[in-house]
Scaffold this active site. Structure first.
Site, PDB file in Angstrom:
ATOM      1  N   ASP A  43       0.834  -1.197   0.000  1.00 52.58           N
ATOM      2  CA  ASP A  43       0.000   0.000   0.000  1.00 52.58           C
ATOM      3  C   ASP A  43       0.874   1.255   0.000  1.00 52.58           C
ATOM      4  O   ASP A  43       1.952   1.272   0.601  1.00 52.58           O
ATOM      5  CB  ASP A  43      -0.914  -0.005   1.227  1.00 52.58           C
ATOM      6  CG  ASP A  43      -2.055   0.987   1.107  1.00 52.58           C
ATOM      7  OD1 ASP A  43      -2.326   1.447  -0.020  1.00 52.58           O
ATOM      8  OD2 ASP A  43      -2.667   1.316   2.138  1.00 52.58           O
ATOM      9  N   GLY A  46       0.316   5.244  -4.714  1.00 55.91           N
ATOM     10  CA  GLY A  46      -0.281   6.489  -5.191  1.00 55.91           C
ATOM     11  C   GLY A  46       0.061   7.673  -4.316  1.00 55.91           C
ATOM     12  O   GLY A  46       0.388   8.761  -4.802  1.00 55.91           O
ATOM     13  N   HIS A  60       3.306   3.447  -8.907  1.00 58.63           N
ATOM     14  CA  HIS A  60       3.206   2.029  -9.247  1.00 58.63           C
ATOM     15  C   HIS A  60       4.493   1.538  -9.911  1.00 58.63           C
ATOM     16  O   HIS A  60       4.929   0.402  -9.676  1.00 58.63           O
ATOM     17  CB  HIS A  60       2.006   1.788 -10.161  1.00 58.63           C
ATOM     18  CG  HIS A  60       0.688   2.119  -9.515  1.00 58.63           C
ATOM     19  ND1 HIS A  60       0.313   1.598  -8.286  1.00 58.63           N
ATOM     20  CD2 HIS A  60      -0.338   2.918  -9.916  1.00 58.63           C
ATOM     21  CE1 HIS A  60      -0.888   2.056  -7.973  1.00 58.63           C
ATOM     22  NE2 HIS A  60      -1.298   2.864  -8.938  1.00 58.63           N
ATOM     23  N   LEU A 152      12.049 -19.904  -3.706  1.00 58.00           N
ATOM     24  CA  LEU A 152      10.895 -19.085  -3.334  1.00 58.00           C
ATOM     25  C   LEU A 152       9.811 -19.185  -4.403  1.00 58.00           C
ATOM     26  O   LEU A 152      10.100 -19.199  -5.602  1.00 58.00           O
ATOM     27  CB  LEU A 152      11.336 -17.625  -3.182  1.00 58.00           C
ATOM     28  CG  LEU A 152      10.233 -16.569  -3.039  1.00 58.00           C
ATOM     29  CD1 LEU A 152       9.595 -16.656  -1.662  1.00 58.00           C
ATOM     30  CD2 LEU A 152      10.795 -15.168  -3.264  1.00 58.00           C
TER      31      LEU A 152
END
Length: 276
Positions: A43, A46, A60, A152
């Site tokens: 998060d 933006g 982004h 991974l």
């Protein structure tokens, strides 16, 4: 308030929660207690851009660089699964230009060096049907191409909704009961686990959310029943390997009880306990 974080004066907001903010050296991790599965709500892209007077899409782009950095770090630390909340079903309500920019970043994200150099396998969870044909083809191609890697597993939650996932599970199980393939009394938690999009990986031990918000946002609601939650104010583009190590150090400073008492857990961990 945020009892698991420190206030601006660098003092715990609540003494009862000091154990969750012990002074831990993120450079001295217990490598025997690295979480097998870390889930992250990425998060703040933006807002990172807006604070710098840039269009949200620049945030982004920087966020993709952070994905590469954190994926590499998790691989080196021995994490087996890293699940990243990339785009939720609710995000389809964002401006069209921003959605297009995010999907273009998804298409351009797949640099093979990230996967080959770090022995990383790629998987996706979410609603394929809403993605463009080009994105679907790229995802299937990368899943197939990286299937040989056994280090991974990087799982991208794209067009994902936990409520939708659980609704789909309910429909599938109901259909199996209707078709006589499954008896109602035979439905267990494992039945639900087996029908989840995430049925090939363990539940996350650690959930990290960047960007300062204190909510789960419809992410892995079934899977995080016993996950340790870690929130930080750092926007995702600024989230570094040191931030990751601090989150893991915080996780390692907690006692995971799974409904038991502190004394029970400590007794099980005692070297004098033959049943450890």
């Amino acid at each position: 308030g945020r009892p698991w974080q420190e206030s601006e004066t660098n003092k715990p907001l609540n003494d009862d929660y000091q154990i969750l903010k012990m002074p831990l050296n993120a450079g001295d991790l217990d490598m025997t207690r690295i979480p097998r599965h870390i889930a992250i709500i990425m998060d703040g892209n933006g807002r990172w851009a807006t604070e710098r007077g840039l269009d949200r899409t620049f945030g982004h782009k920087e966020g993709v660089e952070t994905v590469r950095r954190i994926t590499t770090a998790c691989s080196r630390l021995g994490v087996k699964f890293l699940t990243l909340y990339t785009f939720s079903t609710e995000n389809w309500n964002r401006p069209a230009y921003e959605i297009e920019a995010i999907m273009n970043l998804v298409l351009n994200f797949f640099e093979m060096e990230l996967f080959t150099d770090n022995n990383v396998r790629f998987r996706m969870v979410g609603d394929f049907s809403r993605l463009s044909e080009s994105v679907q083809k790229k995802i299937r191609y990368m899943e197939d191409l990286t299937s040989k890697y056994d280090g991974l597993t990087l799982v991208v939650a794209l067009s994902y909704s936990s409520k939708q996932e659980l609704t789909n599970v309910a429909r599938q199980i109901a259909q199996e009961v209707k078709d006589g393939k499954l008896a109602v009394e035979d439905i267990t938690e494992q039945t639900i686990n087996d029908h989840l999009w995430t049925n090939y990986m363990p539940d996350p031990e650690l959930l990290i959310r960047t960007g300062g918000e204190l909510r789960i946002s419809n992410y892995l609601l079934w899977q995080i029943a016993y996950s340790e939650l870690y929130f930080c104010d750092t926007f995702w583009p600024d989230f570094s390997e040191e931030h990751l190590r601090q989150a893991i150090a915080n996780y390692q400073g907690r006692q995971r009880r799974f409904g038991k008492t502190e004394a029970q857990v400590e007794g099980e961990a005692s070297p004098l306990n033959d049943n450890k």
